[in-house]
Write a protein that holds these residues in place. Structure first.
Motif, mmCIF file in Angstrom:
data_model
loop_
_atom_site.group_PDB
_atom_site.id
_atom_site.type_symbol
_atom_site.label_atom_id
_atom_site.label_comp_id
_atom_site.label_asym_id
_atom_site.label_seq_id
_atom_site.Cartn_x
_atom_site.Cartn_y
_atom_site.Cartn_z
ATOM 1 N N UNK A 50 -5.911 -0.795 36.543
ATOM 2 C CA UNK A 50 -5.513 -0.174 37.809
ATOM 3 C C UNK A 50 -4.307 -0.894 38.391
ATOM 4 N N UNK A 51 -4.277 -2.220 38.244
ATOM 5 C CA UNK A 51 -3.109 -2.982 38.698
ATOM 6 C C UNK A 51 -1.898 -2.690 37.833
ATOM 7 N N UNK A 74 -0.357 4.345 30.709
ATOM 8 C CA UNK A 74 -1.225 3.406 31.424
ATOM 9 C C UNK A 74 -2.325 4.135 32.175
ATOM 10 N N UNK A 75 -1.981 5.283 32.772
ATOM 11 C CA UNK A 75 -3.002 6.097 33.437
ATOM 12 C C UNK A 75 -4.037 6.596 32.424
ATOM 13 N N UNK A 76 -3.570 6.920 31.219
ATOM 14 C CA UNK A 76 -4.492 7.371 30.184
ATOM 15 C C UNK A 76 -5.448 6.279 29.752
ATOM 16 N N UNK A 77 -4.927 5.066 29.569
ATOM 17 C CA UNK A 77 -5.788 3.952 29.174
ATOM 18 C C UNK A 77 -6.866 3.714 30.234
ATOM 19 N N UNK A 105 -7.834 -7.837 39.030
ATOM 20 C CA UNK A 105 -6.761 -7.029 39.630
ATOM 21 C C UNK A 105 -5.503 -7.870 39.798
ATOM 22 N N UNK A 106 -5.679 -9.088 40.319
ATOM 23 C CA UNK A 106 -4.531 -9.983 40.514
ATOM 24 C C UNK A 106 -3.881 -10.299 39.163
ATOM 25 N N UNK A 120 0.330 -9.710 34.679
ATOM 26 C CA UNK A 120 0.594 -9.524 33.250
ATOM 27 C C UNK A 120 1.402 -8.268 32.962
ATOM 28 N N UNK A 121 1.270 -7.220 33.770
ATOM 29 C CA UNK A 121 2.070 -6.024 33.524
ATOM 30 C C UNK A 121 3.546 -6.330 33.738
ATOM 31 N N UNK A 122 3.865 -7.299 34.589
ATOM 32 C CA UNK A 122 5.257 -7.697 34.762
ATOM 33 C C UNK A 122 5.818 -8.300 33.494
ATOM 34 N N UNK A 123 5.037 -9.200 32.875
ATOM 35 C CA UNK A 123 5.483 -9.810 31.628
ATOM 36 C C UNK A 123 5.619 -8.762 30.525
ATOM 37 N N UNK A 124 4.665 -7.857 30.449
ATOM 38 C CA UNK A 124 4.675 -6.840 29.397
ATOM 39 C C UNK A 124 5.813 -5.842 29.590
#
Length: 395
Positions: free
Chosen positions: A50-51, A337-340, A105-106, A111-115
Motif C-alpha cells: 500500500x505504501x 503495484x496496484x495489481x500486486x 508501511x514505513x 524501499x519503493x524509493x530505492x526500487x
C-alpha cells in the motif's frame, strides 16, 4: 563494475529482500504476534505494498524537485534496511502486531524509493535503452527466483531470519547506490504526466489492464499460492521456497527470448493466447492430485506468465513515441503495484471466506477474462499505424 550492473544489483537487492518473506510467511507473522491464518499474512504484505502504491510517484516528484536521484536511492535503501531491522526486533521490545504493520508501511515508503528511482537511474543512462531495461527486468526476475529459494532456507533456521537478511541486503544496496554517479536529467514520472498520457492515449489502458492482472496473479502466488502448497501438501518453508522458484525461474529466464519473439510474430498471440493459457494453468494447479503434479504445473505457469509480461510492456512502447515512454512505463508500473496489492487482498480474502479452489478460480478467471475482453483491442493496436509494424521499422 560500471553503472548498469551496480544499479541492477540495487533493484535485485530490493526484490530479494521482499521475496525472502514469502515462503515462511506463516512462521514469520506468528513470531511477530500475528495469527497463522492467511489474512494475517495478507495484511503483513499489503501494508508494505500500500505504501508502494502511494509513495512511488512521490519519490519521482522529489527527485525532479531536487534534480538528483542518487541520494534518494541511498535514503530509500537505508530506510528500508532500518525498517526491516525494526520489524525483526519488534517482539523483543514488546511491540504488538499492529505496530509491526505500521513499521511495514514505513518500510514500504522507503524501499519503493530505492526500487523505483534505481530503475529510473537506469533509464537515465545514455543509449542502449533496451539493455538498460533488460538489466532491470533480469534483476527483478532473478531476484524473485533466488529470494524464494534462499528465503525458504532462512525461515527454516529462524522465522525472523528473512527480515534480518533483507535488512543486510538493503544496507548493502544503500552503500552500492552511493557509488553510482547521478545522471538525472530531471525527467521523472509525476502523476499528472501519467494521467495526461492516459487521457491523450486511452489505448494505453489496454496494456495497463493486462499489467494489473498479471501482477495480481504474482501477488496471489506469493501469498495464497504458498499457503495452498503448505496447507494442502504439508511442505515446509524451504520446500515452499523451491516451489515458488519453479514459477519465478522460467518466468525470469524466458523474458528476453519471448520479447524478441514478439518482435517477429507480433504481440497478439503472446498477449492474448498467453493470457488464456496462463489463466488455465493457474486454475489447474489447485486441481492437481499430488505435490509433484502441482509443482510441475508451476513450471508451466511460469512459462505462460513469461509469454505475457514482456509483451504487454512492449505494447506500451508500441503505442507511444520514444519521448513519452518514460511516463507511459511509469503508469504501467503504478497499475502493476496496484495489481500486486490486489493479489494479496483478493487471494487472502477469498481463501479465508471460501477456500483455496475458489481463490484459484478467481485469479485464473481474471486472467482469462482480460484476454477475452481485450482481445479485439490488442488486435487493433498490433495492426494500427502506430502499433508494432511502425515501431519495429523505426527501430
Amino acid at each position: 563494475m560500471n553503472e548498469r550492473p551496480r544499479l541492477a544489483l540495487v533493484v535485485w537487492s530490493v526484490l530479494v529482500s521482499q521475496v525472502f518473506l514469502y515462503p515462511g510467511l506463516d512462521e514469520t507473522v506468528s513470531a511477530l504476534g500475528g495469527s497463522e491464518i492467511v489474512l494475517a499474512g495478507t495484511w503483513f504484505l499489503a501494508a508494505e505494498f500500500s505504501a508502494f502504491v502511494v509513495c512511488a510517484v512521490l519519490w519521482g516528484v522529489a527527485s525532479d524537485s531536487l534534480g538528483s536521484r542518487t541520494p534518494l536511492v541511498v535514503l530509500g535503501a537505508a530506510g528500508g534496511a532500518a525498517s526491516y531491522l525494526a520489524v525483526a526486533l519488534a517482539p523483543s521490545v514488546g511491540l504488538g502486531f499492529g505496530a509491526v504493520l505500521l513499521l511495514r508501511v514505513v518500510g514500504g515508503a522507503f524501499t519503493i524509493g530505492a526500487f523505483s528511482l534505481s530503475i529510473t537511474m537506469l533509464m537515465d543512462l545514455s543509449g542502449e535503452h533496451g539493455r538498460n531495461m533488460g538489466a532491470a527486468g533480469t534483476a527483478i526476475g532473478l531476484g524473485a527466483a533466488i529470494g524464494s529459494v534462499v528465503g525458504g532456507q532462512l525461515a527454516t533456521i529462524d522465522p525472523l531470519a528473512p527480515l534480518y537478511g533483507g535488512a543486510v541486503l538493503l544496507g548493502g544496496a544503500a552503500a552500492l547506490a552511493a557509488t553510482v554517479p547521478d545522471r538525472s536529467t530531471g525527467g521523472g514520472l509525476p502523476v499528472d504526466m501519467i494521467v495526461d498520457r492516459v487521457r491523450t492515449r486511452p489505448v494505453l489502458l489496454v496494456p495497463f489492464a493486462f499489467g494489473y492482472i498479471d501482477r495480481l496473479t504474482a501477488g496471489f502466488f506469493a501469498l495464497t499460492g504458498v499457503a495452498y502448497f503448505r496447507d494442502t501438501f504439508g511442505i515446509d518453508a524451504a520446500t515452499a521456497g523451491f516451489t515458488l522458484a519453479l514459477f519465478f525461474v522460467p518466468f525470469a529466464v524466458l523474458q528476453y527470448p519471448v520479447g524478441s519473439l514478439s518482435d517477429r510474430v507480433g504481440r497478439f498471440l503472446p498477449v492474448v493466447v498467453g493470457s488464456l493459457l496462463y489463466g488455465v494453468t493457474i486454475i489447474t494447479v489447485a486441481l492437481a492430485p499430488s505435490y509433484v503434479v502441482a509443482a510441475g504445473l508451476m513450471v508451466l505457469v511460469g512459462v505462460c506468465g513469461a509469454l505475457v509480461s514482456p509483451t504487454t510492456m512492449a505494447l506500451v512502447t508500441d503505442i507511444v513515441p520514444a519521448t513519452e515512454r518514460g511516463a507511459a512505463m511509469g503508469g504501467f508500473n503504478v497499475f502493476g503495484s496496484l495489481g500486486m496489492l490486489s493479489g494479496f487482498l483478493i487471494g487472502g480474502t477469498v481463501t479465508e471466506l471460501y477456500g483455496y479452489l475458489p481463490a484459484f478460480l478467481v485469479a485464473g478467471g481474471l486472467e482469462i477474462a482480460i484476454a477475452i475482453l481485450a482481445s479485439r483491442s490488442v488486435h487493433r493496436i498490433t495492426v494500427s499505424d502506430g502499433g508494432l509494424s511502425s515501431d519495429v521499422s523505426n527501430d
